[in-house]
Write an enzyme that holds these catalytic residues in place. Structure first.
Site, PDB file in Angstrom:
ATOM      1  N   CYS A 109       0.893  -1.185   0.214  1.00 41.54           N
ATOM      2  CA  CYS A 109      -0.017   0.219   0.002  1.00 41.54           C
ATOM      3  C   CYS A 109       0.866   1.188  -0.030  1.00 41.54           C
ATOM      4  O   CYS A 109       1.766   1.240   0.675  1.00 41.54           O
ATOM      5  CB  CYS A 109      -1.018   0.264   1.167  1.00 41.54           C
ATOM      6  SG  CYS A 109      -1.749  -1.383   1.712  1.00 41.54           S
TER       7      CYS A 109
ATOM      8  N   THR B 295      -8.323 -14.954  -7.333  1.00 43.06           N
ATOM      9  CA  THR B 295      -9.052 -14.604  -8.497  1.00 43.06           C
ATOM     10  C   THR B 295      -9.886 -16.104  -9.180  1.00 43.06           C
ATOM     11  O   THR B 295     -10.862 -15.844  -9.485  1.00 43.06           O
ATOM     12  CB  THR B 295      -8.010 -14.241  -9.603  1.00 43.06           C
ATOM     13  OG1 THR B 295      -7.615 -13.158  -9.146  1.00 43.06           O
ATOM     14  CG2 THR B 295      -8.787 -13.876 -10.692  1.00 43.06           C
TER      15      THR B 295
HETATM   16  C1  FMN Z   1     -10.549  -8.272  -6.178  1.00 41.24           C
HETATM   17  C2  FMN Z   1      -9.296  -8.473  -5.575  1.00 41.24           C
HETATM   18  C3  FMN Z   1      -9.255  -7.785  -4.408  1.00 41.24           C
HETATM   19  C4  FMN Z   1      -7.817  -7.964  -3.496  1.00 41.24           C
HETATM   20  N1  FMN Z   1      -8.046  -7.249  -2.339  1.00 41.24           N
HETATM   21  C5  FMN Z   1      -6.952  -7.472  -1.690  1.00 41.24           C
HETATM   22  C6  FMN Z   1      -6.764  -7.109  -0.187  1.00 41.24           C
HETATM   23  O1  FMN Z   1      -7.771  -6.470   0.211  1.00 41.24           O
HETATM   24  N2  FMN Z   1      -5.734  -7.165   0.384  1.00 41.24           N
HETATM   25  C7  FMN Z   1      -4.525  -8.022  -0.165  1.00 41.24           C
HETATM   26  O2  FMN Z   1      -3.607  -8.269   0.513  1.00 41.24           O
HETATM   27  N3  FMN Z   1      -4.704  -8.526  -1.473  1.00 41.24           N
HETATM   28  C8  FMN Z   1      -5.870  -8.161  -2.046  1.00 41.24           C
HETATM   29  N4  FMN Z   1      -5.962  -9.094  -3.346  1.00 41.24           N
HETATM   30  C9  FMN Z   1      -4.639  -9.499  -3.862  1.00 41.24           C
HETATM   31  C10 FMN Z   1      -4.989 -11.209  -3.519  1.00 41.24           C
HETATM   32  O3  FMN Z   1      -4.922 -11.304  -2.271  1.00 41.24           O
HETATM   33  C11 FMN Z   1      -3.891 -11.903  -4.354  1.00 41.24           C
HETATM   34  O4  FMN Z   1      -2.721 -11.401  -3.767  1.00 41.24           O
HETATM   35  C12 FMN Z   1      -3.747 -11.601  -6.035  1.00 41.24           C
HETATM   36  O5  FMN Z   1      -4.979 -11.322  -6.406  1.00 41.24           O
HETATM   37  C13 FMN Z   1      -2.933 -13.002  -6.436  1.00 41.24           C
HETATM   38  O6  FMN Z   1      -3.724 -14.021  -6.285  1.00 41.24           O
HETATM   39  P1  FMN Z   1      -4.770 -14.555  -7.352  1.00 41.24           P
HETATM   40  O7  FMN Z   1      -3.991 -14.600  -8.540  1.00 41.24           O
HETATM   41  O8  FMN Z   1      -5.036 -16.022  -6.880  1.00 41.24           O
HETATM   42  O9  FMN Z   1      -5.948 -13.956  -7.150  1.00 41.24           O
HETATM   43  C14 FMN Z   1      -6.907  -8.580  -4.070  1.00 41.24           C
HETATM   44  C15 FMN Z   1      -7.101  -9.327  -5.217  1.00 41.24           C
HETATM   45  C16 FMN Z   1      -8.374  -9.190  -5.933  1.00 41.24           C
HETATM   46  C17 FMN Z   1      -8.482  -9.788  -7.267  1.00 41.24           C
END
Ligand code: FMN
Length: 322
Positions: free
Chosen positions: A136, A273
């Site tokens: 962040c 995702t």
């Molecule tokens: C819609 C959305 C919201 C997310 N919100 C957060 C969050 O609040 N805090 C965080 O650490 N990561 C957040 N992420 C990141 C996910 O936790 C993860 O690190 C990232 O999407 C990669 O994993 P994935 O490809 O399995 O989604 C968010 C991802 C998505 C797609």
């Protein structure tokens, strides 16, 4: 504990945190779990990592906030959440009754905000661990993401670990030159483990409208497109930091993806995702993991962690790049 109906032991230990299996939800992709409980029993998961909460409520960014890309998704949600007080009183109690460890994710704009969040959550029952989302912007340092600097990483993690007794995981951004030095700074500051990776900063353009596809302009890329980046980051940090527990995140969907992350050096794997397309992706991966181990004559995950042979030492972050 063996997986139901099988001889395979899926338990993992992330420092003092023991999980019945290594598959957890990724922060932000599962809210606080209530919607998902309509699809499956949450106690089948290793843990639930909740959406990042901030000190004050946040409305998030204006729409459009999501855009599909080749093998991935861009999002600019902007940490929409009800704020820590409402979350603790309204959302958390329901989740705590579900027989699944809760890993609470926190996010802030200043080191003080992280410290205040840690104080607020310190004595809240039912929180098994904290995930500190340091991907962040730091408003006290020109908006530079905390996890892009070893100093800011160290400051935030020291602030949190000096307040709470539960294990702390630092969630890092891949948008850095040398992720091992950031991970080392987090561990030196008291983090039990590292979560790798948050989304990559990306952009897509609606060429007819000549506008960015997201109202915010840029957003975080997630999904299968980022899995090789996540596996690389896990591999590098595992090589550099040995036994430090790592939660691998980024593009995982199937049991085979989970095995890949574990072979790279992860102790647990978060799925994010993929749950948008298939709400049952996480329990399906748990079942598939037990089957995979049985088929390969493995009785537990012990022999798989970091089991990838050869590859780079992980210390040269640019190795293999042409
Ligand atoms: C819609 C959305 C919201 C997310 N919100 C957060 C969050 O609040 N805090 C965080 O650490 N990561 C957040 N992420 C990141 C996910 O936790 C993860 O690190 C990232 O999407 C990669 O994993 P994935 O490809 O399995 O989604 C968010 C991802 C998505 C797609």
């Amino acid at each position: 504990m063996n997986a139901p109906g099988s001889d395979v032991d899926l338990t993992v230990a992330l420092g003092p945190l023991r999980l019945r299996n290594p598959i957890v939800t990724a922060s932000g992709c599962f809210a606080s779990g209530k919607e998902m409980a309509r699809f499956f029993d949450l106690s089948s998961l290793g843990a639930v990592v909740t959406k990042s909460v901030t000190l004050e409520p946040r409305a998030g960014l204006p729409p459009p906030r999501m855009a599909e890309t080749a093998s991935g998704m861009l999002n600019a949600i902007g940490l929409q959440n009800p704020g820590v007080d409402v979350w603790v009183e309204r959302d958390l109690p329901w989740l705590v009754g579900r027989d699944v460890p809760v890993i609470a994710s926190i996010a802030g704009r200043t080191t003080d905000e992280y410290a205040l969040l840690a104080k607020r959550l310190r004595d809240v029952p039912g929180i098994a661990a904290l995930e500190v989302n340091i991907s962040c912007p730091n408003v006290e340092d020109r908006g530079i993401v905390f996890a892009c600097r070893t100093g800011a990483t160290s400051e935030v993690i020291t602030a949190v670990t000096s307040i709470v007794d539960v294990p702390v995981f630092a969630k890092l951004t891949p948008d850095v030159t040398d992720i091992t030095s950031i991970a080392a700074a987090a561990v030196d500051a008291g983090a039990t483990g590292i979560s790798l990776i948050n989304t990559l900063l990306g952009m897509a353009i609606d060429i007819e409208a000549r506008r960015p596809a997201l109202a915010a302009g840029t957003g975080g890329l997630s999904g299968p497109a980022i899995k090789p980046v996540a596996v690389r980051a896990v591999h590098q940090v595992h090589r550099a930091l040995g036994d430090t527990p790592i939660i691998g995140v980024g593009g995982a969907r199937t049991a085979e993806d989970v095995v890949e992350f574990i072979m790279a050096g992860a102790s647990a794997v978060a799925i994010g995702t993929a749950t948008f397309a298939d709400p049952c992706a996480v329990p399906r991966a748990v079942d598939g993991l037990a089957d995979w181990l049985e088929r390969h004559g493995e009785r537990s995950l012990a022999g798989l962690r970091g089991a990838v042979t050869a590859g780079s030492s992980g210390t040269a972050s640019q190795r293999g790049r042409t």
